[in-house]
Design a protein around this motif. Structure first.
Motif, PDB file in Angstrom:
ATOM      1  N   TRP A   1       4.747   4.117  -6.782  1.00 27.38           N
ATOM      2  CA  TRP A   1       4.636   3.241  -7.990  1.00 27.38           C
ATOM      3  C   TRP A   1       3.625   4.149  -8.840  1.00 27.38           C
ATOM      4  CZ3 TRP A   1       4.022  -1.653  -4.910  1.00 27.38           C
ATOM      5  CH2 TRP A   1       5.436  -1.966  -4.470  1.00 27.38           C
ATOM      6  N   ILE A   2       2.462   4.796  -8.298  1.00 31.02           N
ATOM      7  CA  ILE A   2       1.088   5.123  -9.162  1.00 31.02           C
ATOM      8  C   ILE A   2       1.297   6.101  -9.923  1.00 31.02           C
ATOM      9  CG2 ILE A   2       0.349   6.919  -7.284  1.00 31.02           C
ATOM     10  CD1 ILE A   2      -2.436   5.480  -7.584  1.00 31.02           C
ATOM     11  N   GLN A   3       2.279   6.917  -9.972  1.00 30.53           N
ATOM     12  CA  GLN A   3       2.364   7.888 -10.902  1.00 30.53           C
ATOM     13  C   GLN A   3       3.035   7.093 -12.214  1.00 30.53           C
ATOM     14  OE1 GLN A   3       1.532  10.923 -10.921  1.00 30.53           O
ATOM     15  NE2 GLN A   3       0.808  10.644  -8.895  1.00 30.53           N
ATOM     16  N   LYS A   4       3.759   6.149 -11.808  1.00 31.92           N
ATOM     17  CA  LYS A   4       4.155   5.399 -13.402  1.00 31.92           C
ATOM     18  C   LYS A   4       3.025   4.479 -13.703  1.00 31.92           C
ATOM     19  CE  LYS A   4       8.843   4.681 -11.329  1.00 31.92           C
ATOM     20  NZ  LYS A   4       9.718   3.572 -10.545  1.00 31.92           N
ATOM     21  N   TRP A   5       2.375   4.103 -13.043  1.00 33.39           N
ATOM     22  CA  TRP A   5       1.112   3.240 -13.321  1.00 33.39           C
ATOM     23  C   TRP A   5       0.038   4.204 -14.350  1.00 33.39           C
ATOM     24  CZ3 TRP A   5      -0.434   0.777  -7.996  1.00 33.39           C
ATOM     25  CH2 TRP A   5       0.519  -0.048  -7.834  1.00 33.39           C
TER      26      TRP A   5
ATOM     27  N   LEU B   1       0.800  -1.100   0.051  1.00 34.04           N
ATOM     28  CA  LEU B   1      -0.024   0.069  -0.046  1.00 34.04           C
ATOM     29  C   LEU B   1       0.841   1.104   0.054  1.00 34.04           C
ATOM     30  CD1 LEU B   1      -2.679   1.394   0.450  1.00 34.04           C
ATOM     31  CD2 LEU B   1      -2.371   1.270   2.706  1.00 34.04           C
ATOM     32  N   LYS B   2       1.612   1.277   0.939  1.00 33.84           N
ATOM     33  CA  LYS B   2       2.450   2.619   1.148  1.00 33.84           C
ATOM     34  C   LYS B   2       3.600   2.836  -0.136  1.00 33.84           C
ATOM     35  CE  LYS B   2       5.721   5.392   3.904  1.00 33.84           C
ATOM     36  NZ  LYS B   2       6.850   5.424   2.923  1.00 33.84           N
ATOM     37  N   ASP B   3       4.109   1.757  -0.663  1.00 34.58           N
ATOM     38  CA  ASP B   3       5.081   2.015  -2.087  1.00 34.58           C
ATOM     39  C   ASP B   3       4.005   2.275  -3.187  1.00 34.58           C
ATOM     40  OD1 ASP B   3       7.193   1.703  -0.396  1.00 34.58           O
ATOM     41  OD2 ASP B   3       7.581  -0.457  -0.934  1.00 34.58           O
ATOM     42  N   GLY B   4       2.840   1.500  -3.198  1.00 34.79           N
ATOM     43  CA  GLY B   4       2.162   1.686  -4.273  1.00 34.79           C
ATOM     44  C   GLY B   4       1.569   3.164  -4.397  1.00 34.79           C
TER      45      GLY B   4
ATOM     46  N   ASN C   1       1.755   5.001 -17.704  1.00 32.24           N
ATOM     47  CA  ASN C   1       1.859   3.782 -18.394  1.00 32.24           C
ATOM     48  C   ASN C   1       0.464   3.191 -18.713  1.00 32.24           C
ATOM     49  OD1 ASN C   1       4.694   4.031 -18.597  1.00 32.24           O
ATOM     50  ND2 ASN C   1       4.892   2.694 -16.706  1.00 32.24           N
ATOM     51  N   GLY C   2      -0.536   3.773 -18.260  1.00 30.74           N
ATOM     52  CA  GLY C   2      -1.955   3.226 -18.622  1.00 30.74           C
ATOM     53  C   GLY C   2      -2.365   1.917 -17.757  1.00 30.74           C
ATOM     54  N   TRP C   3      -1.924   2.114 -16.320  1.00 24.58           N
ATOM     55  CA  TRP C   3      -2.171   1.293 -15.504  1.00 24.58           C
ATOM     56  C   TRP C   3      -1.747  -0.284 -15.818  1.00 24.58           C
ATOM     57  CZ3 TRP C   3      -3.778   2.230 -10.873  1.00 24.58           C
ATOM     58  CH2 TRP C   3      -4.354   3.865 -10.785  1.00 24.58           C
ATOM     59  N   MET C   4      -0.233  -0.042 -16.382  1.00 27.79           N
ATOM     60  CA  MET C   4       0.563  -1.353 -16.681  1.00 27.79           C
ATOM     61  C   MET C   4       1.968  -1.054 -15.689  1.00 27.79           C
ATOM     62  SD  MET C   4      -1.381  -2.791 -18.830  1.00 27.79           S
ATOM     63  CE  MET C   4      -0.214  -4.144 -19.895  1.00 27.79           C
ATOM     64  N   THR C   5       2.453  -2.372 -15.187  1.00 29.63           N
ATOM     65  CA  THR C   5       3.536  -2.223 -14.430  1.00 29.63           C
ATOM     66  C   THR C   5       4.767  -2.307 -15.306  1.00 29.63           C
ATOM     67  OG1 THR C   5       3.935  -4.812 -14.711  1.00 29.63           O
ATOM     68  CG2 THR C   5       2.229  -3.902 -12.891  1.00 29.63           C
ATOM     69  N   THR C   6       5.601  -2.085 -14.914  1.00 28.82           N
ATOM     70  CA  THR C   6       7.034  -2.011 -15.521  1.00 28.82           C
ATOM     71  C   THR C   6       7.413  -3.219 -16.163  1.00 28.82           C
ATOM     72  OG1 THR C   6       8.439  -2.718 -13.499  1.00 28.82           O
ATOM     73  CG2 THR C   6       8.272  -0.346 -13.852  1.00 28.82           C
ATOM     74  N   SER C   7       6.799  -4.438 -15.861  1.00 22.42           N
ATOM     75  CA  SER C   7       6.867  -5.755 -16.747  1.00 22.42           C
ATOM     76  C   SER C   7       6.013  -5.837 -17.635  1.00 22.42           C
ATOM     77  CB  SER C   7       7.026  -6.836 -15.660  1.00 22.42           C
ATOM     78  OG  SER C   7       5.985  -6.923 -14.923  1.00 22.42           O
ATOM     79  N   LYS C   8       5.091  -4.866 -18.030  1.00 21.57           N
ATOM     80  CA  LYS C   8       3.982  -4.468 -19.140  1.00 21.57           C
ATOM     81  C   LYS C   8       2.735  -5.429 -18.492  1.00 21.57           C
ATOM     82  CE  LYS C   8       6.434  -2.090 -21.635  1.00 21.57           C
ATOM     83  NZ  LYS C   8       6.612  -0.940 -20.874  1.00 21.57           N
TER      84      LYS C   8
END
Length: 151
Positions: A84-88, A77-80, A91-98
Motif C-alpha cells: 500500500w505505501i507506494q500508492k499512499w 504492517l506487512k501489507d502496508g 496519493n499524498g497519504w490518502m487511501t483509495t477511498s480518499k
C-alpha cells in the motif's frame, strides 16, 4: 545503497489492552546466534501503532545498513509496507477511498528507516506456536504490565 554485510533476523509484535488502551511492543533481534530483546510501553494507543513501533524501534537499533529478515504477525504492517505505501506516497497519504492514512507519522518514519536496509518481510500467523512470535507477544504484554505499575 551498498550491499549490507550483516544479516539480522528481527521478530516483532505489538499488543494492546483494549483498542485503544495501554499498549506494548516487543522485538527480538538475532545476529549470528546472539539475541537482543527490545520492548516499550505507551499509555494510550492501538494495536496497529504498537506493531509499527516494534518494527521502527528494531530498525533504529541497527547501527549500520543490514540485510534484515523481518517476521511479523500483522497483516496491516506487512501489507502496508509491501503493497500500500507506494500508492499512499503517490496519493499524498490518502487511501483509495480518499481518507487520510491512519498512523501516517509512523508510516513516514518507517519509510525513511527501510531506505537504510534490504528487508525481506515475512508474515507469520499470530498465536500459532511460532516460538519467537509467542515470545514477542509475552514481552509486549509484560511491557504493558510494567508500564501500568510504573505509570
Amino acid at each position: 545503497m551498498s550491499i549490507p554485510r550483516k544479516t539480522v533476523e528481527i521478530f516483532t509484535d505489538g499488543a494492546c489492552s483494549g483498542n485503544p488502551g495501554p499498549g506494548g511492543w516487543a522485538a527480538i533481534l538475532r545476529y549470528k546466534g546472539v539475541e537482543k530483546e527490545l520492548c516499550g510501553f505507551c499509555p494510550r494507543t492501538t494495536s496497529n501503532r504498537m506493531e509499527l513501533k516494534a518494527v521502527l524501534e528494531s530498525l533504529k537499533a541497527l547501527k549500520e545498513p543490514c540485510h534484515v529478515i523481518l517476521y511479523t504477525d500483522s497483516r496491516y504492517l506487512k501489507d502496508g509496507i509491501t503493497r500500500w505505501i507506494q500508492k499512499w506516497l503517490r496519493n499524498g497519504w490518502m487511501t483509495t477511498s480518499k481518507e487520510p492514512v491512519k498512523n501516517r507519522e509512523l508510516w513516514e518514519e518507517l519509510h525513511r528507516q527501510i531506505q537504510r536496509h534490504r528487508i525481506d518481510w515475512h508474515w507469520v500467523p499470530g498465536h500459532s506456536g511460532h516460538p519467537e512470535n509467542e515470545r514477542c507477544d509475552r514481552l509486549a504484554k509484560e511491557a504493558i504490565q510494567r508500564g501500568r505499575r510504573n505509570g
